[in-house]
Design a protein around this motif. Structure first.
Motif, mmCIF file in Angstrom:
data_model
loop_
_atom_site.group_PDB
_atom_site.id
_atom_site.type_symbol
_atom_site.label_atom_id
_atom_site.label_comp_id
_atom_site.label_asym_id
_atom_site.label_seq_id
_atom_site.Cartn_x
_atom_site.Cartn_y
_atom_site.Cartn_z
ATOM 1 N N ALA A 48 0.847 -1.183 0.000
ATOM 2 C CA ALA A 48 0.000 0.000 0.000
ATOM 3 C C ALA A 48 0.885 1.237 0.000
ATOM 4 C CB ALA A 48 -0.902 0.006 1.226
ATOM 5 N N ILE A 50 0.565 5.079 1.001
ATOM 6 C CA ILE A 50 -0.333 5.988 1.708
ATOM 7 C C ILE A 50 0.368 7.309 1.978
ATOM 8 C CG2 ILE A 50 -1.556 4.050 2.770
ATOM 9 C CD1 ILE A 50 -0.162 4.754 5.419
ATOM 10 N N SER A 219 -5.322 -0.752 3.665
ATOM 11 C CA SER A 219 -3.855 -0.690 3.751
ATOM 12 C C SER A 219 -3.329 -1.624 4.838
ATOM 13 C CB SER A 219 -3.387 0.740 4.012
ATOM 14 O OG SER A 219 -3.879 1.238 5.240
ATOM 15 N N ALA A 220 -4.090 -1.811 5.911
ATOM 16 C CA ALA A 220 -3.659 -2.696 7.000
ATOM 17 C C ALA A 220 -3.616 -4.157 6.573
ATOM 18 C CB ALA A 220 -4.577 -2.538 8.206
ATOM 19 N N CYS A 222 -2.444 -5.107 3.646
ATOM 20 C CA CYS A 222 -1.339 -5.279 2.708
ATOM 21 C C CYS A 222 -0.099 -5.796 3.432
ATOM 22 C CB CYS A 222 -1.036 -3.955 2.008
ATOM 23 S SG CYS A 222 -2.377 -3.373 0.929
ATOM 24 N N ARG A 224 2.984 -4.760 2.855
ATOM 25 C CA ARG A 224 3.850 -3.607 3.104
ATOM 26 C C ARG A 224 3.019 -2.345 3.097
ATOM 27 N NH1 ARG A 224 8.678 -3.669 -1.245
ATOM 28 N NH2 ARG A 224 9.270 -1.754 -0.146
ATOM 29 N N ILE A 225 3.408 -1.388 3.923
ATOM 30 C CA ILE A 225 2.788 -0.070 3.905
ATOM 31 C C ILE A 225 3.899 0.953 3.727
ATOM 32 C CG2 ILE A 225 1.398 1.635 5.120
ATOM 33 C CD1 ILE A 225 0.105 -0.625 6.688
ATOM 34 N N THR A 227 4.796 4.787 3.360
ATOM 35 C CA THR A 227 4.206 6.073 3.705
ATOM 36 C C THR A 227 5.030 7.211 3.120
ATOM 37 O OG1 THR A 227 3.397 5.155 5.799
ATOM 38 C CG2 THR A 227 3.410 7.549 5.589
ATOM 39 N N ASP A 236 8.504 2.343 5.618
ATOM 40 C CA ASP A 236 8.207 1.222 4.725
ATOM 41 C C ASP A 236 8.140 0.001 5.615
ATOM 42 O OD1 ASP A 236 8.007 -0.714 2.792
ATOM 43 O OD2 ASP A 236 9.792 -0.110 1.667
ATOM 44 N N GLY A 239 2.479 -4.752 6.882
ATOM 45 C CA GLY A 239 1.098 -4.520 7.273
ATOM 46 C C GLY A 239 0.520 -5.712 7.994
#
Length: 241
Positions: A48, A50, A219-220, A222, A224-225, A227, A236, A239
């Motif tokens: 994701a 974000i 996003s949670a 996924c 990876r998140i 930002t 990075d 998730g």
């Protein structure tokens, strides 16, 4: 589509090296919106992207999708550097290696679901052959719309139309799928169904996914998140386990 077993899940599909993007170059109003980003994605990645409005998400997605060129740095797609590529080569890479799904499906109303799915192939190759039509039917089956192949978009629900858009994005069997707020125009049930499709294609066909979303619930889920804050990667992280 080929099964994931034919792919190396650790194959790098995207590499950003010192990526920068400025607007109004040479003018008093020149502004840099991306500041030296480094990032890589492998086929197995489900990430994701974000960040708040103005953080640079849309600019970054346009660069990764080869719709725009960076001011400095490099974008490598499957190991191929693209910054100095000519328009024809960038178009070829974009058409064959990268799939796009947007918040609004942008289906062509005069065409059937199957014809919409096949549109990227038709633009490149002309009238689809039997093998390509079989692939289109296979993708519609994968997204649960095998029985709707001959229906026009106005005969489909919003969620069904977005599933057609997902199938269309994957008809070229891309290595990377870019999704820009793809569930933002859907109810929660349809959003969950579309997200599940991304997950399935990522796992089954080795298609890396980069999903831009403001939905914290999505996003949670996924792996990876990533930002973005003020044009820089602030974090990075993982998730879901």
């Amino acid at each position: 589509m080929s099964d994931v077993g034919t792919f190396n899940q650790r194959q790098e599909v995207l590499r950003l090296r010192g990526l920068r993007k400025s607007y109004n170059l040479g003018l008093p109003t020149e502004v840099e919106v991306l500041h030296g980003l480094d990032l890589s994605l492998q086929r197995s990645d489900f990430a994701a992207l974000i960040g708040t409005s103005g953080s640079g998400k849309s600019t970054l997605l346009n660069l990764i999708g080869l719709l725009d060129t960076p001011t400095a740095g490099e974008i490598e797609v499957l190991g191929e550097a693209t910054r100095t590529s000519d328009d024809s080569r960038r178009t070829a890479l974009r058409s064959s290696r990268i799939g796009f799904v947007f918040q609004f499906h942008h289906l062509i109303q005069a065409f059937t679901a199957l014809e919409n799915v096949l549109m990227p192939l038709m633009v490149t190759h002309g009238k689809p052959n039997a093998e390509q039509r079989e692939l289109g039917h296979s993708l519609l089956n994968e997204v649960g719309l095998a029985a709707y192949a001959e229906r026009k978009p106005d005969q489909l629900s919003g969620g069904q139309q977005q599933r057609v858009a997902v199938a269309r994005a994957l008809v070229t069997q891309p290595a990377l799928l870019l999704a820009d707020e793809p569930t933002g125009n859907l109810d929660s049930k349809s959003a969950d169904e579309v997200f599940a499709l991304f997950r399935m294609f990522n796992q089954k066909f080795g298609c890396a996914v980069l999903l831009v979303t403001h939905d914290a619930k999505l996003s949670a889920q996924c792996d990876r998140i990533i930002t973005l804050e003020d044009g820089r990667i602030a974090s990075d992280t993982g998730g879901r386990v």
